[in-house]
Motif scaffolding. Structure first.
Motif, short mmCIF file in Angstrom:
data_model
loop_
_atom_site.label_atom_id
_atom_site.label_comp_id
_atom_site.label_asym_id
_atom_site.label_seq_id
_atom_site.Cartn_x
_atom_site.Cartn_y
_atom_site.Cartn_z
N ARG A 175 0.89 -1.19 -0.03
CA ARG A 175 -0.08 -0.21 -0.05
C ARG A 175 0.83 1.12 -0.11
N VAL A 176 0.80 1.79 -1.07
CA VAL A 176 1.62 3.13 -1.24
C VAL A 176 0.92 4.58 -1.22
N ALA A 177 -0.61 4.51 -1.32
CA ALA A 177 -1.34 5.64 -1.28
C ALA A 177 -2.90 5.26 -1.06
N ASN A 178 -3.79 6.39 -0.59
CA ASN A 178 -5.16 6.52 -0.74
C ASN A 178 -5.65 6.54 -2.29
N SER A 179 -4.97 7.01 -2.98
CA SER A 179 -5.36 7.60 -4.50
C SER A 179 -4.18 7.15 -5.37
N VAL A 180 -4.67 6.68 -6.42
CA VAL A 180 -3.51 6.67 -7.71
C VAL A 180 -3.01 7.97 -8.56
N VAL A 181 -3.74 9.13 -7.78
CA VAL A 181 -3.45 10.36 -8.61
C VAL A 181 -3.14 11.31 -7.17
N LEU A 182 -2.67 10.72 -6.13
CA LEU A 182 -2.41 11.71 -4.92
C LEU A 182 -1.49 10.83 -4.08
N PHE A 183 -0.25 11.05 -4.22
CA PHE A 183 0.65 9.96 -3.56
C PHE A 183 2.18 10.85 -3.29
N LYS A 184 2.88 10.42 -2.44
CA LYS A 184 4.02 10.83 -1.94
C LYS A 184 5.34 10.04 -2.57
N ASN A 185 6.17 10.59 -3.09
CA ASN A 185 7.42 10.33 -3.66
C ASN A 185 8.15 9.18 -2.68
N SER A 186 8.14 9.68 -1.45
CA SER A 186 8.68 8.77 -0.49
C SER A 186 8.18 7.29 -0.30
N ALA A 187 6.89 7.40 -0.43
CA ALA A 187 6.19 5.96 -0.39
C ALA A 187 6.74 5.28 -1.43
N ILE A 188 6.76 5.52 -2.69
CA ILE A 188 7.06 4.80 -4.02
C ILE A 188 8.33 4.35 -3.71
N ALA A 189 9.46 5.24 -3.31
CA ALA A 189 10.74 5.04 -3.18
C ALA A 189 10.91 3.88 -1.86
N LYS A 190 10.30 3.81 -0.96
CA LYS A 190 10.39 3.11 -0.01
C LYS A 190 9.70 1.76 -0.25
N ALA A 191 8.84 1.64 -1.27
CA ALA A 191 8.23 0.37 -1.63
C ALA A 191 9.24 -0.44 -2.66
N PHE A 192 9.75 0.23 -3.44
CA PHE A 192 10.82 -0.10 -4.35
C PHE A 192 12.10 -0.49 -3.53
N ASP A 193 12.39 0.15 -2.48
CA ASP A 193 13.32 -0.57 -1.78
C ASP A 193 13.19 -1.69 -1.14
N TYR A 194 11.81 -1.80 -0.67
CA TYR A 194 11.50 -3.19 -0.08
C TYR A 194 11.35 -4.32 -0.96
N VAL A 195 10.78 -3.95 -2.02
CA VAL A 195 10.92 -5.09 -3.21
C VAL A 195 12.39 -5.60 -3.60
#
Length: 242
Positions: free
Chosen positions: A222-242
């Motif tokens: 889970r990286v956001a509440n909306s696919v058109v409203l999100f933080k870059n850090s959440a995406i970055a942390k998700a890729f780091d986890y992957v």
């Protein structure tokens, strides 16, 4: 400097802050005889303090540094604000926000469509059904990371091999290992992640596996509440986890 507290004297006041690495797994490999590679960090205010412009603060970080002994210069800084992808004009967004769900919007004629609930995987579209029939159910399943708004834990189409033991949440504080979506608000997209999970790897629906990759491991993130409203850090942390 993981979790290191400190203070920063700014041109418009003093701020208390905490610093932690943005990436824990993605790291630049060490190079013999060369200066240490730069690393990404998250700088968070530990209290409300003085109200400042985030862009002004980032500019001063790059210009003057963090003011912490032993820490190198700041090469790049930007606010971790929610990125917003504009869909329609302001009037259309307002109407969508207050509109009901009694009657779904008609399909966009410009987009591909077909007959029945499984049209997206037929030979004229993604061809996922043919690929799945050829692979069948593998004994060594590939893992697919699914970055979206999370999932509804009670939904009937959840993937057969949904790896809840590996789920992560980078959108909500205090729930790092729970990617279920229970968000609220007019600008949230409750159910979006569940819907795309169904297309990707949904379990049996009307006697047939719904998803194109129904026999593979799916890790919900889970990286956001909306696919058109999100933080870059959440995406970055998700890729780091992957």
């Amino acid at each position: 400097m993981s979790g290191s507290p400190g203070s920063m004297t700014l041109g418009f006041g003093s701020a208390q802050f905490e610093v932690e690495p943005l990436f824990k797994s993605i790291k630049e490999p060490p190079k013999t005889g060369m200066a240490q590679a730069a690393e990404w960090h998250m700088v968070s205010a530990s209290d409300d303090g003085d109200e400042v412009n985030a862009w002004d603060l980032c500019h001063q970080m790059v210009s003057d540094g963090l003011g912490v002994a032993g820490v190198g210069s700041v090469e790049f800084a930007e606010p971790d604000i929610e990125q917003r992808w504009i869909i329609g004009n302001e009037a259309q967004q307002a109407m969508a926000a207050v509109g009901g769900c009694e009657e779904p919007d008609k399909p966009d004629s410009r987009l591909p469509t077909g007959n029945g609930p499984f049209w997206f995987r037929d030979p004229d579209h993604s061809q996922l059904e043919a690929a799945r029939n050829e692979v069948k159910e593998p004994s060594d399943r590939v893992r697919i990371a699914h970055l979206d708004t999370g999932y509804d834990p009670e939904h009937t189409t959840l993937p057969k091999f949904l790896r809840k033991d590996l789920q992560k949440n980078f959108a909500d504080d205090g729930l790092p290992d729970n990617a279920s979506d229970t968000s609220e608000g007019i600008f949230n997209q409750l159910g979006h992640g569940t819907g795309t999970l169904g297309i990707l790897a949904g379990t049996t629906f009307e006697g047939s596996p719904l998803g194109g990759a129904a026999f593979l491991d799916i890790i919900p993130i889970r990286v956001a509440n909306s696919v058109v409203l999100f933080k870059n850090s959440a995406i970055a942390k998700a890729f780091d986890y992957v």
